[in-house]
Design an enzyme around this catalytic site. Structure first.
Site, mmCIF file in Angstrom:
data_model
loop_
_atom_site.group_PDB
_atom_site.id
_atom_site.type_symbol
_atom_site.label_atom_id
_atom_site.label_comp_id
_atom_site.label_asym_id
_atom_site.label_seq_id
_atom_site.Cartn_x
_atom_site.Cartn_y
_atom_site.Cartn_z
ATOM 1 N N ALA A 1 0.859 -1.180 0.000
ATOM 2 C CA ALA A 1 0.000 0.000 0.000
ATOM 3 C C ALA A 1 0.896 1.231 0.000
ATOM 4 O O ALA A 1 2.105 1.137 0.159
ATOM 5 C CB ALA A 1 -0.879 -0.010 1.236
ATOM 6 N N GLY B 1 -0.639 -4.967 0.900
ATOM 7 C CA GLY B 1 -1.662 -4.903 -0.136
ATOM 8 C C GLY B 1 -1.232 -5.617 -1.420
ATOM 9 O O GLY B 1 -2.080 -6.077 -2.191
ATOM 10 N N GLU C 1 -1.925 -9.204 -0.711
ATOM 11 C CA GLU C 1 -3.389 -9.342 -0.657
ATOM 12 C C GLU C 1 -3.974 -9.355 -2.070
ATOM 13 O O GLU C 1 -4.905 -10.098 -2.368
ATOM 14 C CB GLU C 1 -3.999 -8.212 0.180
ATOM 15 C CG GLU C 1 -3.663 -8.365 1.663
ATOM 16 C CD GLU C 1 -4.235 -7.248 2.510
ATOM 17 O OE1 GLU C 1 -3.928 -6.078 2.227
ATOM 18 O OE2 GLU C 1 -4.991 -7.544 3.454
ATOM 19 N N GLU D 1 2.275 -5.601 7.835
ATOM 20 C CA GLU D 1 1.527 -4.483 8.424
ATOM 21 C C GLU D 1 1.764 -4.323 9.924
ATOM 22 O O GLU D 1 1.808 -3.215 10.448
ATOM 23 C CB GLU D 1 0.021 -4.658 8.168
ATOM 24 C CG GLU D 1 -0.418 -4.365 6.745
ATOM 25 C CD GLU D 1 -0.272 -5.536 5.789
ATOM 26 O OE1 GLU D 1 0.427 -6.512 6.129
ATOM 27 O OE2 GLU D 1 -0.848 -5.454 4.690
#
Ligand SMILES: NC(=O)c1ccc[n+]([C@@H]2O[C@H](COP(=O)([O-])OP(=O)(O)OC[C@H]3O[C@@H](n4cnc5c(N)ncnc54)[C@H](O)[C@@H]3O)[C@@H](O)[C@H]2O)c1
Length: 705
Positions: free
Chosen positions: A65, A104, A107, A127
């Site tokens: 991210a 992300g 993911e 994270e």
């Protein structure tokens, strides 16, 4: 196709290729998820496309991210998230991974039907390291794919998993040859294009039965120590537990709720700050970014003692062949034996494989004489901390090192200029200050001498990173940056004991604050005789030196720390647990009385914490005032990696801002009234307080000397 599009759609025959092109690392910045959705729609609408490959342009898959977006008030989530669109795609999507697929990024790959990766790729859900949890289904999909036990380990540690291991775990379906990712992924996509049903992770629950209540209870217990005062690691566990108990959408909703709670927390803010501070520390404003670095392919270490051995290990651990020498064959042999013993301890503990130990040890080459260093391009000196010894060693090195070689000294406190002037080339000399144990501690303090050339500094900073350290720059003031800013903390520990605080009280305050171990237990671990000798020397040098009679009395009673089973604490033989000792309380009381030191019984935990840390904040401001540190966040990075300051509190200066710059200044000013000169507030601190400027924004007030 518009120039600068973040996501492109191309075709290779019957395979659609979705290319994310958001340099430098294809972060999921605004626009990228929508671009992926549009490309998926295009592929699904095109009858000639049988399957799709999702790949990153440049050096990475989607690295993660965009952390800078976290904690900012964000736009409402898009109605169609790319993860869901992939899950529902009627045509298979293959993630093609090189570089990093983190957070992300992973993911996204988990929402694809298949994953192909090159061996050098790394995947992970890191994270937790910035105080949050995966917020886009990572905690729901990963346990479905590899089972909750392995998923918990990955998610609570945040570690980067190399592709080959990810393949074994079942995260990656196929390993592609290095450099042949795209063609391999396309061939793979063709192979599976007609396979039905599509493997959609959200719809599978094969491995979730492993998620028993005991598994989660045990996980909570096992992280209790390292997760003290933090919430994110527990939120990770809660979310994985939800994956095992709830349908996917409910689990994902809980994950999102936990994410939203965490992302604005003080813990997450501090960890994000630390993350960016560690990037900022590499920037040296007065060195042009295109400065050419000197080679550091053939390093040497001089002095095979405690530090030299650890420094050589740091090189070997990071793939370097390194030469090491000492004054005598016996000293060199002892040094090599110590290195061997250190490695063997790691093997015994299970943290190092036997064959890896052998490879590393074989990279350390003992050589009998300085003459053997003539083909080295960098030398780090770690001989006795005595000016005449250093001068003699550097004269000899000056004679043998080739022109342009980097001359680095690991001195902990000698003026770099004095050492540099012992050579004919002071411009090539800088300090590279390691912290003990040198092969473990991450801080690598680079010290600029008056004449040090920019490329010598820049190369030192880069070299530190190459051997797995965190480099930070300091000016050549007394004690440089890290130890100088830490010294008042140590002084206050001793003075609080004189005033009546007990070692166990001080240590408890600091452990509760988040240190892994209290300062007095650390002192026992390192040995109290070192400080005792330093105080003797300083007292002889400086007539006004503030004596520390209680610390001296402890040593004079034969209590040298763990090695004598007695120091500030007592120890049972073979057991390193510090136990409070009434004998220490007696020595403290009697020595205070004998020296006319008044003791008091009203020392609070709050006073202890603030006395130790504010003293150092004040000193750090003086260092900035003198230009011996570039910025407050460098101080913070050094405290995180040199002194075990709890990362989830950001760092010394960042933490002080949570109290408030004015309050810090007022308290220091009032202690100045009570205790005198050692609490004299820094002028710069006063200015910051008057302007209400946060300490974390403090910067050097002068050019670095
Ligand atoms: N110990 C620490 O915690 C620490 C931390 C940071 C920096 N340092 C600095 O690192 C340096 C080394 O400290 P240490 O703790 O490893 O000391 P040490 O006593 O363990 O090792 C010093 C080594 O230097 C060798 N030596 C002495 N004279 C020499 C010469 N003329 N030629 C070649 N080798 C010679 C000695 O034989 C010994 O092996 C010092 O400058 C010290 O201030 C120490």
């Amino acid at each position: 196709m518009a120039e600068g599009e973040l996501v492109r759609f191309e075709k290779d025959g019957d395979i659609g290729i979705i290319i994310v092109d958001n340099p430098p690392v294809n972060a999921l910045s605004p626009g990228v998820p929508q671009g992926i959705v549009d490309a998926l729609d295009k592929g699904n609408a095109d009858a000639s496309v049988k399957a799709m490959v999702l790949i990153g342009a440049g050096r990475s898959f989607i690295a993660g991210a965009d952390i800078r977006q976290f904690g900012k008030s964000s736009a409402p989530p898009p109605t169609r998230r790319h993860y869901d669109v992939m899950d529902q795609s009627p045509k298979p999507v293959v993630a093609a991974i090189h570089g990093y697929a983190l957070g992300g990024g992973l993911e996204t790959a988990l929402a694809c039907h298949y994953r192909v990766a090159v061996p050098s790729a790394k995947v992970g859900l890191p994270e937790v390291l910035i105080g949050i949890l995966p917020g886009a289904g990572g905690t729901q999909r990963l346990p479905r794919l590899i089972g909750p036990k392995l998923a918990l380990e990955m998610i609570t540690s945040g570690r980067h998993v190399p592709a080959e291991e990810a393949h074994k775990l079942g995260i990656v379906d196929e390993i592609a040859p290095e450099g042949k990712l795209k063609e391999t992924a396309v061939a793979f996509a063709r192979k599976i294009a007609d396979k039905k049903p599509l493997p959609v992770i959200r719809d599978s629950d094969g491995k979730l039965a492993e998620g028993t209540p005991e598994l989660f209870d045990n996980m909570r217990k096992s992280i209790a120590r390292r997760a003290r005062n933090q919430r994110a690691p527990y939120a990770c566990i809660e979310a994985v537990e939800a994956a095992c108990k709830l349908p996917f959408d409910e689990g994902a909703a809980l994950e999102r709720k936990l994410f939203d709670e965490q992302v604005g927390s003080e813990e997450a803010k501090s960890l994000r700050y630390a993350f960016f501070a560690e990037r900022e520390v590499n920037k040296i404003p007065f060195i042009p970014s295109d400065t050419k670095l000197r080679p550091t392919d053939n390093p040497a270490v001089v002095g095979a003692g405690t530090m030299g051995g650890g420094i050589a290990m740091s090189f070997a651990d990071n793939g370097y062949d390194v030469k090491i020498t000492d004054a005598t064959p016996e000293a060199l042999e002892r040094g090599m034996a110590r290195i061997k013993a250190n490695y063997e301890t790691s093997v015994k503990r299970g943290s190092l494989a036997q064959d890896e130990y052998e490879r590393r040890f074989a990279r350390i080459h003992p050589v009998p004489s300085f003459d053997d260093l003539s083909d080295c391009d960098v030398v780090i000196e770690a001989v006795f901390e005595q000016i005449p010894v250093k001068e003699e060693v550097w004269k000899k090195l000056d004679a043998v090192m080739p022109p342009g070689a980097l001359l680095y000294t690991n001195t902990s406190g000698i003026d770099i200029d004095i050492i540099a002037e012992a050579t004919s080339r002071p411009q090539d000399m800088a300090g590279t200050h390691f912290f003990a144990p040198a092969n473990v501690m991450k801080l690598f303090e680079v010290v600029k001498g008056t004449k040090t050339e920019n490329d010598v500094l820049a190369t030192a900073m880069a070299l530190g990173r190459k051997i797995g350290k965190v480099s930070g720059l300091a000016g050549n003031g007394d004690g440089f940056l890290a130890n100088r800013s830490r010294a008042p903390f140590g002084m206050e520990v001793n003075l609080l004991i004189e005033e009546g605080a007990l070692p166990e009280q001080i240590d408890k305050v600091m452990i509760d604050f988040g240190y892994p171990i209290g300062p007095l237990a650390v002192a026992d671990l390192s040995g109290l005789d070192i400080g005792f000798d330093t105080r003797r020397r300083r007292a002889a040098m400086y007539p006004n030196y503030r004596k520390q009679p209680i610390a001296d009395a402890i040593v004079e009673a034969g209590r040298l720390g763990q090695k004598t089973n007695a120091g500030w604490y007592k120890y049972e033989p073979g057991d390193r647990t510090p136990r409070p000792d009434p004998e220490v309380a007696r020595i403290i009381k009697e020595t205070a009385a004998a020296n006319g030191i008044e003791q008091r019984s009203d020392i609070t935990d709050d006073e202890i914490l603030k006395r130790l840390l504010f003293a150092s904040v004040n000193e750090a401001c003086k260092i900035l005032e003198e230009g011996c540190a570039l910025r407050a966040s460098d101080v913070d990075v050094m405290w995180l990696h040199g002194f075990g300051f709890p990362r989830y509190r950001g760092g010394l200066m960042y933490w002080a801002d949570t109290i408030g710059v004015r309050e810090v200044y007022n308290q220091i000013a009032s202690w100045h009234q009570r205790y005198g000169d050692r609490w004299r507030p820094s002028n710069y601190l006063r200015q910051l307080a008057e302007a209400g400027t946060p300490l974390k924004e403090a910067k050097a007030q002068k050019a670095m000397p």
